[in-house]
Enzyme design. Structure first.
Site, PDB file in Angstrom:
ATOM      1  N   TYR A 196       0.833  -1.206   0.000  1.00 26.24           N
ATOM      2  CA  TYR A 196       0.000   0.000   0.000  1.00 26.24           C
ATOM      3  C   TYR A 196       0.873   1.264   0.000  1.00 26.24           C
ATOM      4  O   TYR A 196       2.097   1.190   0.069  1.00 26.24           O
ATOM      5  CB  TYR A 196      -0.984  -0.035   1.167  1.00 26.24           C
ATOM      6  N   CYS A 218     -15.710 -19.654   7.745  1.00 23.32           N
ATOM      7  CA  CYS A 218     -14.580 -20.431   8.252  1.00 23.32           C
ATOM      8  C   CYS A 218     -14.944 -21.904   8.250  1.00 23.32           C
ATOM      9  O   CYS A 218     -16.065 -22.273   8.597  1.00 23.32           O
ATOM     10  CB  CYS A 218     -14.250 -19.961   9.673  1.00 23.32           C
TER      11      CYS A 218
HETATM   12 FE1  SF4 Z   1     -11.022 -21.079   9.438  1.00 20.99          FE
HETATM   13 FE2  SF4 Z   1      -8.390 -21.305   9.691  1.00 20.99          FE
HETATM   14 FE3  SF4 Z   1      -9.585 -22.259   7.502  1.00 20.99          FE
HETATM   15 FE4  SF4 Z   1      -9.426 -19.619   7.918  1.00 20.99          FE
HETATM   16  S1  SF4 Z   1      -7.723 -20.969   7.592  1.00 20.99           S
HETATM   17  S2  SF4 Z   1     -11.218 -20.775   7.247  1.00 20.99           S
HETATM   18  S3  SF4 Z   1      -9.621 -19.506  10.118  1.00 20.99           S
HETATM   19  S4  SF4 Z   1      -9.878 -22.973   9.589  1.00 20.99           S
END
Ligand code: SF4
Ligand code: ADP
Length: 692
Positions: free
Chosen positions: A175, A362
């Site tokens: 940025y 998630c």
């Molecule tokens: Fe969830 Fe971790 Fe997968 Fe992100 S990386 S969606 S926080 S499980």
């Protein structure tokens, strides 16, 4: 349970300039896909993190001026007093739980396309736009730099008026302040270009301006990418990254340091990084400053966290993804319940939400992003409406999550699984290179279920319709998953080529069942997520020659959304993969296949001993269909409902399967009114929005 004294150090307060964080758990700025369009959802999400024990909770990137507009993606803004009002609820939600509220002031420079505001893009030097769009960013003159400093100062004052405790100067992720810093993007010849001291001038001025404007009450944090990972000509942690830290060492109240954000380097998936992977690049920072330092590294183990503090790597435990997967991670450690932490698996589905401009989701935590929209809380769930018994068939991610959430509500649940082990597709997918952490989705749920008195788990129990009816549960959930298609139908092939008379044709299911390819192996990817690339990687690692054919313009196309595509492409190229892009399957013979170019239709013939089809999937719906075919028998058995969920309803990601399981449990026996997600709408007759 009392807290393990080994972890006491994590709960020490830490002073940051004029404010004090109540503990060392620091949720660093991360995107949520909420932004200025969804302020209530954003406030609820951040408030929940504070409730879960994070001592500092920061917002996502917050634009300081209309010349920094990332539309259509979800950023915040502090352009005027209306924005102050919109952000105040977020501050209140965070501070209500005793946490400090941080805000990441942002100007994207040549990295903000300004599609909404149509302001010309700004840059230290004449520069191409970052997004391969027509038009360039224009070089800022001295008046522009002075104006930029004024905008930044005004935004900092608004942040203070909104009530924030920590205000960021943001020189990371390519940025604007970073564009001034890097010799790759700054070709100026005045006092803002040339030697590092000049290139760092704007950053120094921003820090001084911000401290002078709000430093009496707010801490001023500097987020800096100490290595832009573009080699010795750019900022590196051994070279100018280190020099900048030395130069500005005591100026900010806090250093938030990471790697450059381009190509997903600041949030690499577990497939391409281990816990704490940034340590080697950022560890030097603490030796150059007396101010507190925070960084990230997908930390989920409290012992690793203690190690970070004791070894002097950082003063906080910085986290974005671990706080998404488990907003209550600090509280669980505090209460001696660290074995209940829902560990991030590093799949980067959370990144995909922002990259698609949609609210956060998630894989591990189905309630993430649903705090306001559906009123879901990760640790609380409404009690059961009745004494009903529920039978869940299938212990993949959907069935396991449904069972757990139903049991938490208090329903009596029977879970039947055909296989010996629980986990469904997770058992297979987690054996692929780099995907070992995915089994945590199973482990978290299986461990929670074990002590629950209202849950019975039957393994090696492949149920037929008669078995289901005999078990006599009032509600039946079919979570029997899906299988990979054998006919070649995928996103780009509606009418499959005849496969009769073809040589060896396998699907991922066959490979997981132990079948091996013979002869030249062609992997055909019309799925476009991880499966084809990961299987190709596995066979390349075994020393096979592999050709991957795909109608996509790049390998594993959709993984651009999880910030993994560039890593996948690089790894597979390094391993010697032959690729045929932009071609779809058109004919399959004994020892060859024919593929058509998706643009010109021109054909190619490739040698092929084994064709591994990674295309579409079909729901495993035989049990569901058998049950639904005899409605009278269902009634006689006292079964009030039969519902398909997860891949058995519609094959999709593990994240969608977990969400489906959770949603089923939340909505069972609830009125329809709770099933409609809330939306935030601007009122049509908003007098503030009407120009005279
Ligand atoms: Fe969830 Fe971790 Fe997968 Fe992100 S990386 S969606 S926080 S499980
Ligand atoms: P999802 O992603 O939707 O959870 P998975 O494919 O991961 O789906 O899991 C489905 C699970 O259901 C598998 O473990 C499979 O063994 C199990 N299963 C499928 N049919 C039956 C059945 N008739 N009885 C018991 N278990 C079944």
């Amino acid at each position: 349970m009392p807290r393990n004294p080994r972890y006491d150090i994590l709960f020490e307060p830490v002073r940051i300039g004029p404010v004090t964080a109540p503990n060392r758990f620091y949720q660093t700025p991360h995107a949520t896909g909420m932004g200025l369009a969804r302020p209530k959802a954003g406030a609820a999400l951040r408030g929940l993190k504070a409730e879960g024990g994070w001592g500092v909770v920061c917002t996502e990137y917050c634009s300081i001026h209309p010349s920094s507009d990332d539309s259509p993606y979800a950023y915040l803004s502090l352009w005027d007093e209306e924005d102050v009002k919109a952000l105040a609820p977020t501050v209140e939600a965070i501070q209500a739980h005793g946490a400090l509220a941080g805000i990441e002031l942002w100007h994207g420079g040549s990295h903000s396309p300004n599609r909404l505001t149509r302001e010309p893009m700004l840059s230290p030097s004449e520069h191409s736009a970052v997004f391969w769009q027509p038009g360039q960013a224009r070089a800022m003159d001295k008046a522009d730099i002075a104006a930029f400093r004024d905008w930044h100062r005004a935004a900092a004052l608004r942040a203070r008026r909104a009530g924030f405790d920590i205000v960021y100067v943001y020189a990371g992720h390519d940025y604007l302040p970073f564009q001034f810093l890097s010799p790759l993007t700054n070709q100026r010849s005045d006092e803002y270009g040339g030697p590092l001291e000049n290139r760092a001038r704007l950053l120094r001025e921003l820090l001084e301006d911000t401290k002078e404007a709000i430093g009496d009450r707010c801490a001023v944090a500097l987020r800096l990418a100490v290595d832009e990972l573009k080699g010795p000509k750019g900022i590196t942690s051994e070279g100018e990254g280190r020099e900048v830290v030395a130069m500005l060492a005591e100026l900010p109240d806090l250093w938030d340091v990471n790697l450059a954000g381009g190509n997903g380097n600041d949030s690499r998936s577990a497939r391409f990084s281990a816990e704490g992977y940034e340590e080697d690049s950022i560890a030097f920072v603490k030796s150059l400053t007396s101010k507190p330092v925070v960084s990230v590294g997908r930390f989920t183990s409290p012992d690793t966290m203690v190690g970070q503090i004791k070894r002097g790597i950082q003063d906080f435990i910085g986290a974005a993804r671990p706080s998404i997967a488990d907003p209550f991670l600090p509280r669980k450690i505090d209460e001696g319940r660290e074995d209940e932490i829902r560990e991030c698996i590093g799949c980067n589905i959370c990144r995909s939400a922002n990259n698609e401009g949609t609210p956060l989701r998630c894989t591990q935590n189905p309630t993430m992003g649903e705090e306001w929209r559906r009123g879901w809380h990760p640790e609380r769930i409404q009690p059961a409406r009745s004494e009903a018994r529920v039978l869940v068939v299938g212990a993949g991610p959907a069935g396991l999550e449904a069972t757990l959430a139903l049991a938490r509500r208090g329903y009596r649940v029977t879970l039947a699984e055909a296989g010996r082990a629980l986990g469904g597709r997770l058992l297979r997918d987690s054996t692929l290179p780099g995907l070992g952490t995915w089994i945590r989705v199973r482990d978290y749920r299986a461990q929670r279920l074990e002590p629950m008195a209202n849950v019975e788990v039957y393994r090696e129990s492949a149920l037929g319709a008669e078995d289901v009816r005999e078990l006599g549960a009032e509600h039946v959930v079919i979570a029997s998953g899906s299988r990979w298609r054998r006919d070649g139908v995928g996103g780009h092939v509606e009418t499959p080529p005849g496969l009769n008379g073809a040589g060896r044709v396998l699907t991922p299911d066959d490979i997981f069942a132990g079948q091996a390819p013979e002869g030249p192996l062609v992997v055909y990817d019309d799925d476009h997520y991880y499966m084809a690339g990961a299987l190709a990687e596995r066979f390349l690692l075994e020393g096979r020659e592999v050709t991957l054919v795909t109608p996509g313009t790049m390998l594993s196309t959709w993984t651009q959304m999880t910030d993994e595509q560039a890593f996948i492409q690089a790894r597979l190229m390094e391993l010697g993969l032959e690729t045929v892009l932009t071609h779809r399957l058109s004919a399959v013979g004994g020892q060859s296949i024919t593929v058509d170019c998706i643009y010109t239709g021109r054909q190619k013939t490739l040698a092929c001993g084994t064709l591994l089809l990674v295309t579409g999937r079909l729901p495993e719906r035989a049990l569901y269909d058998a049950l639904m075919a005899e409605p009278e028998a269902l009634k006689e058995a006292g079964i009030a409902s039969v519902t398909r969920i997860g891949d058995c309803l519609v094959p999709s990601s593990v994240a969608d399967a977990v969400h489906a399981g959770h949603r089923y449990a939340r909505e069972l026996e609830e009125p329809d009114s709770v099933k409609m997600p809330r939306r935030e709408r601007t009122t049509v007759l908003d007098p503030e929005g009407v120009r005279p």
